[in-house]
Design an enzyme around this catalytic site. Structure first.
Site, short mmCIF file in Angstrom:
data_model
loop_
_atom_site.label_atom_id
_atom_site.label_comp_id
_atom_site.label_asym_id
_atom_site.label_seq_id
_atom_site.Cartn_x
_atom_site.Cartn_y
_atom_site.Cartn_z
N ARG A 164 -7.75 -7.96 -8.63
CA ARG A 164 -8.48 -9.21 -8.84
C ARG A 164 -9.95 -8.89 -9.02
O ARG A 164 -10.35 -7.74 -8.91
CB ARG A 164 -8.32 -10.10 -7.60
N GLU A 170 -1.66 7.24 8.14
CA GLU A 170 -2.31 8.27 7.33
C GLU A 170 -3.42 8.93 8.13
O GLU A 170 -3.81 8.45 9.19
CB GLU A 170 -2.81 7.72 5.98
N GLU A 194 -9.95 1.54 -4.88
CA GLU A 194 -10.78 1.92 -3.73
C GLU A 194 -10.46 3.35 -3.28
O GLU A 194 -9.30 3.74 -3.21
CB GLU A 194 -10.53 0.96 -2.56
N LYS A 221 0.83 -1.20 0.00
CA LYS A 221 0.00 0.00 0.00
C LYS A 221 0.87 1.25 0.00
O LYS A 221 0.47 2.30 -0.52
CB LYS A 221 -0.92 0.00 1.22
N GLU A 264 -6.53 1.95 -2.01
CA GLU A 264 -5.69 0.86 -2.52
C GLU A 264 -6.28 0.34 -3.82
O GLU A 264 -7.41 0.67 -4.18
CB GLU A 264 -5.60 -0.28 -1.49
N ASN A 284 -7.21 -3.27 -5.66
CA ASN A 284 -7.32 -4.72 -5.54
C ASN A 284 -7.18 -5.30 -6.94
O ASN A 284 -7.97 -5.00 -7.83
CB ASN A 284 -8.65 -5.12 -4.91
P1 ADP Z 1 -7.94 -3.70 3.71
O1 ADP Z 1 -6.99 -3.92 2.58
O2 ADP Z 1 -7.52 -4.32 4.98
O3 ADP Z 1 -9.36 -4.00 3.32
P2 ADP Z 1 -8.39 -0.86 3.17
O4 ADP Z 1 -7.28 0.10 2.99
O5 ADP Z 1 -9.09 -1.33 1.92
O6 ADP Z 1 -7.86 -2.13 4.00
O7 ADP Z 1 -9.47 -0.25 4.15
C1 ADP Z 1 -10.56 -0.99 4.60
C2 ADP Z 1 -11.55 -0.04 5.27
O8 ADP Z 1 -10.92 0.64 6.36
C3 ADP Z 1 -12.08 1.06 4.39
O9 ADP Z 1 -13.18 0.62 3.63
C4 ADP Z 1 -12.48 2.10 5.41
O10 ADP Z 1 -13.71 1.77 6.02
C5 ADP Z 1 -11.41 1.96 6.47
N1 ADP Z 1 -10.30 2.91 6.25
C6 ADP Z 1 -9.14 2.69 5.61
N2 ADP Z 1 -8.36 3.79 5.61
C7 ADP Z 1 -9.05 4.73 6.29
C8 ADP Z 1 -8.79 6.08 6.66
N3 ADP Z 1 -7.66 6.69 6.34
N4 ADP Z 1 -9.73 6.74 7.37
C9 ADP Z 1 -10.89 6.14 7.72
N5 ADP Z 1 -11.18 4.88 7.41
C10 ADP Z 1 -10.28 4.17 6.71
#
Ligand code: ADP
Length: 678
Positions: free
Chosen positions: A295, A203, A278, A118, A291, A293
């Site tokens: 796939r 972040e 995303e 990431k 991020e 994905n």
């Molecule tokens: P993973 O790869 O573990 O699924 P993600 O980066 O896709 O992690 O984040 C999953 C979820 O976490 C997001 O859908 C959101 O709800 C929450 N999230 C991630 N980053 C943030 C952020 N900076 N602030 C608030 N919520 C976040």
């Protein structure tokens, strides 16, 4: 260009079934791989051929890239589809598949590797002009002071995230500097053990954002398009529960911006195949990259329903080297689609996964159901507890949500506890219907408030339907089933009694008196309306259709019996699955069969449960009346009086205080149907 003639699916469950469906429609033969635990699974039966991966744990089976490639070569497959999860985002596996002369259905190993971190993904996206959240990488060597100084310009609250993260693991919210060092350390530990990579970064944490993601597709001719967005804000612990397309808050202008950012990201990666970019949308309406994905996403069906495209077909075409077809280049949105993830879990018990045999598993045809299970299958404890994705498509969001809620209520799901009542509850909740949703939605609403579980009155009607069907069943079976249970003695002087246990284990007492002229039925002592008319029809072996009309309100129920002999117990437990307009519920009734070998005498009172005798209330020879307590048992710290089903005389008492009794064991014998005379 490589024509794919045989496709190996390096996955299991619903996504394997999903891929098989499209492959078959395209004339492609399929090969499944399966663990020992999946030997009887639907996807194995559906594939043209299947190769066993001995063992149960993913590390021995679905994560064994070497064995999977061997299976592909052995069966003459030309391509490998990784599904989602398992090896789908493993760049080394994608590389090894290519090195073995097979087509990997997905992007290049380089694109997978770049997006697998990431930290690197954010750097790349920022460089291509995609908005990212302010952040910083942190290393294990920094002192606490250095850590705090390093994140000073981001501002609190902060989110510590695992660079290799997935499934919401390894994330920590930090609200003030004093918590930073500990959160970084614990996130590193979790990331190290979950992903084998302890790199973490920090972040800005956005409070109550929305999760909006864009489906992209690239081909080997340099074209990258987007297929609009999905809204996935209904989450529990950062995991998606309900997804929809399009997002109810994305305007056409924002859709253009999000789409352009996602296509820029895909172009920067030279992206081939299906991918998802995303974003989180903050309350001000600004979006930030999260991020990529690399796939097919679990929630891809909502995109399929609004665009009419088959994303697995597009994946396979692109993998063959075909350019994206015109319908993908000019895709448009029609209507609205909502998907729920139906899980084998118990929301009331902290969402603990459940397992067991799915006695019934049927969803109505008004919705699309992507599943790897069929009625009679066993849900094992070894893999993800998702039973199905259920997806509705309708002209508007409200209609799609309500169709889906209705389908969940109509579904026949028995044997394994699920989150269906919670899902149906969310879909009909006013805030959800008003699209006031964000990732904190399930923190604002409790499971109890949301769950659309049957009301007390609905349950009482279901209980009555169960008891009436049971009566019909026992009457039909009377000639072949000579051992009539004590609880079912239907004497003129006393109403027949049946004791059912509800889903929560609570005993429910149903009494009825049915004769040519009228029907009286009470549940837990309260009459079921003033005027009760009913009909019971046999709809198959052990399936009854009960029509119940209470004071003019008519409802239909479907009642299914399953006999389950409890190991080592001299009794049969009958499970009664009831489905009606309220949804579904389950009861059990202990069928008091006499102990085998030593047939209990007629009039025997038997123990309804294993326990110990705490009191014997009568002497031999005593006259008793129906309903009079005879013996008191204690089981699970609760006292339970075993009562005489009839008026009569105590002929014998077979147990003594302190004795342990088994279920179905005879306790005493009461003879004589005549009322005890004065
Ligand atoms: P993973 O790869 O573990 O699924 P993600 O980066 O896709 O992690 O984040 C999953 C979820 O976490 C997001 O859908 C959101 O709800 C929450 N999230 C991630 N980053 C943030 C952020 N900076 N602030 C608030 N919520 C976040």
């Amino acid at each position: 260009m490589t024509r794919i003639r045989t496709l190996l699916i390096a996955n299991r469950g619903e996504i394997a079934c999903r891929i098989i469906r499209t492959a078959r429609e395209m004339g492609i033969r399929t090969v499944a791989v399966f663990s020992d635990a999946d030997a009887e699974a639907l996807f194995v039966a559906q594939a043209d051929r299947a190769v066993r991966l001995p063992g149960v744990a993913p590390a021995q089976t679905y994560l064994r890239g070497d064995l999977i490639i061997e299976a592909a070569l052995r069966t003459g497959a030309d391509a490998v589809h990784p599904g989602y999860g398992f090896l789908s985002e493993n760049a080394d596996f994608a590389q090894a598949v290519g090195d073995a002369g097979l087509v990997f259905v997905g992007p290049t190993p380089d694109a997978i590797r770049a997006m697998g971190s990431k930290i690197r993904a954010k750097e790349m996206m920022a460089a291509s002009g995609v908005p990212v959240l302010r952040g910083a990488t942190v290393t294990g060597e920094s002192t606490e002071a250095e850590l705090i100084a390093g994140v000073a310009d981001i501002g609190y609250p902060l989110l510590v995230k695992a660079s290799a993260g997935g499934g919401g693991r390894g994330m920590r919210i930090v609200t003030e500097p004093s918590g930073l060092a500990e959160s970084v350390a614990s996130a590193r530990r979790e990331a190290g053990s979950a992903f084998g990579d302890d790199a973490v970064f920090v972040e800005k944490y956005i409070t109550a954002p929305r999760h909006v993601e864009v489906q992209i597709f690239g081909d080997t001719h340099g074209t990258v398009v987007h297929l609009f967005e999905r809204e996935c804000s209904i989450q529990r612990r950062y995991q998606k529960v309900i997804e929809e397309a399009p997002s109810p808050v994305v305007s056409p202008a924002l859709r253009e911006e999000l789409g352009a950012a996602a296509v820029a990201a895909g172009t920067a990666l030279g992206y081939v195949g299906a991918g998802t970019v995303e974003f989180i949308l903050d309350p001000s309406g600004a979006f930030h990259f999260l991020e990529v994905n690399t796939r097919l996403q679990v929630e891809h069906p909502v995109t399929e329903l609004i665009t009419g495209l088959d994303l697995v077909r597009l994946q396979l075409l692109v993998a063959e080297g075909e350019p994206l077809p015109p319908e993908a280049l000019d895709a448009t949105i029609t209507g609205h689609a909502v998907e729920v993830r139906l899980y084998a879990e118990d929301p009331a018990a902290g969402f603990l996964p459940t397992s067991g045999r799915l006695r019934e598993f049927e969803l109505p045809s008004s919705v699309r159901t992507d599943t790897g299970f069929a009625s009679g299958d066993t849900v094992s404890i070894h893999y993800d507890p998702m039973l199905a994705k259920v997806i509705a498509h309708a002209p508007t969001r409200t209609e799609a949500a309500l169709v889906l809620a209705g389908a969940l209520r109509e579904a026949r799901l028995h044997g394994v506890r699920t989150n269906r009542d919670l899902l149906a509850g969310i879909l009909t909740e006013p805030e959800f219907l008003a699209a006031r949703i964000d990732t904190a939605y399930l923190e604002r609403h409790t499971v109890d408030d949301l769950s659309a579980s049957p009301s007390g009155e609905e349950l009482r009607r279901a209980v009555a339907a169960a008891a009436l069907a049971l009566r019909a069943r026992q009457r039909a079976g009377a000639t072949v089933q000579p051992a009539v249970s004590a609880g079912w003695r239907n004497v003129v002087s006393a109403p027949a009694l049946v004791a059912l246990a509800g889903e929560d284990g609570r005993a429910i007492d149903v009494r009825y008196r049915i004769d040519a002229r009228h029907t009286e039925l009470t549940v837990d002592g309260a009459a079921l309306g003033e005027q009760l008319v009913f009909a019971v029809a046999e709809a198959g072996p052990d399936v009854h259709r009960v029509t119940l009309e209470i004071d003019g309100l008519r409802e239909e129920f479907r009642v299914v019996f399953t006999d389950e002999t409890v190991d080592g117990r001299r009794a049969e437990v009958v499970t009664i699955d009831v489905d009606g307009p309220f949804g579904g519920t389950e009861f059990t009734v202990v069928d008091l069969l006499p102990p085998p070998g030593s047939l209990a005498a007629a009039g025997s009172l038997t123990a309804p449960m294993p326990g110990s005798v705490v009191r014997v209330l009568v002497d031999v020879g005593a006259a008793v009346v129906a309903g009079q307590p005879i013996v008191v048992l204690e089981a699970m710290k609760m006292e339970h009086a075993v009562k005489s089903p009839q008026d009569g005389v105590v002929e014998s008492v077979l147990v003594a205080v302190g004795e342990q009794v088994d279920i179905g064991q005879a306790l005493a014998v009461v003879t004589g149907d005549e009322p005890a005379g004065d």
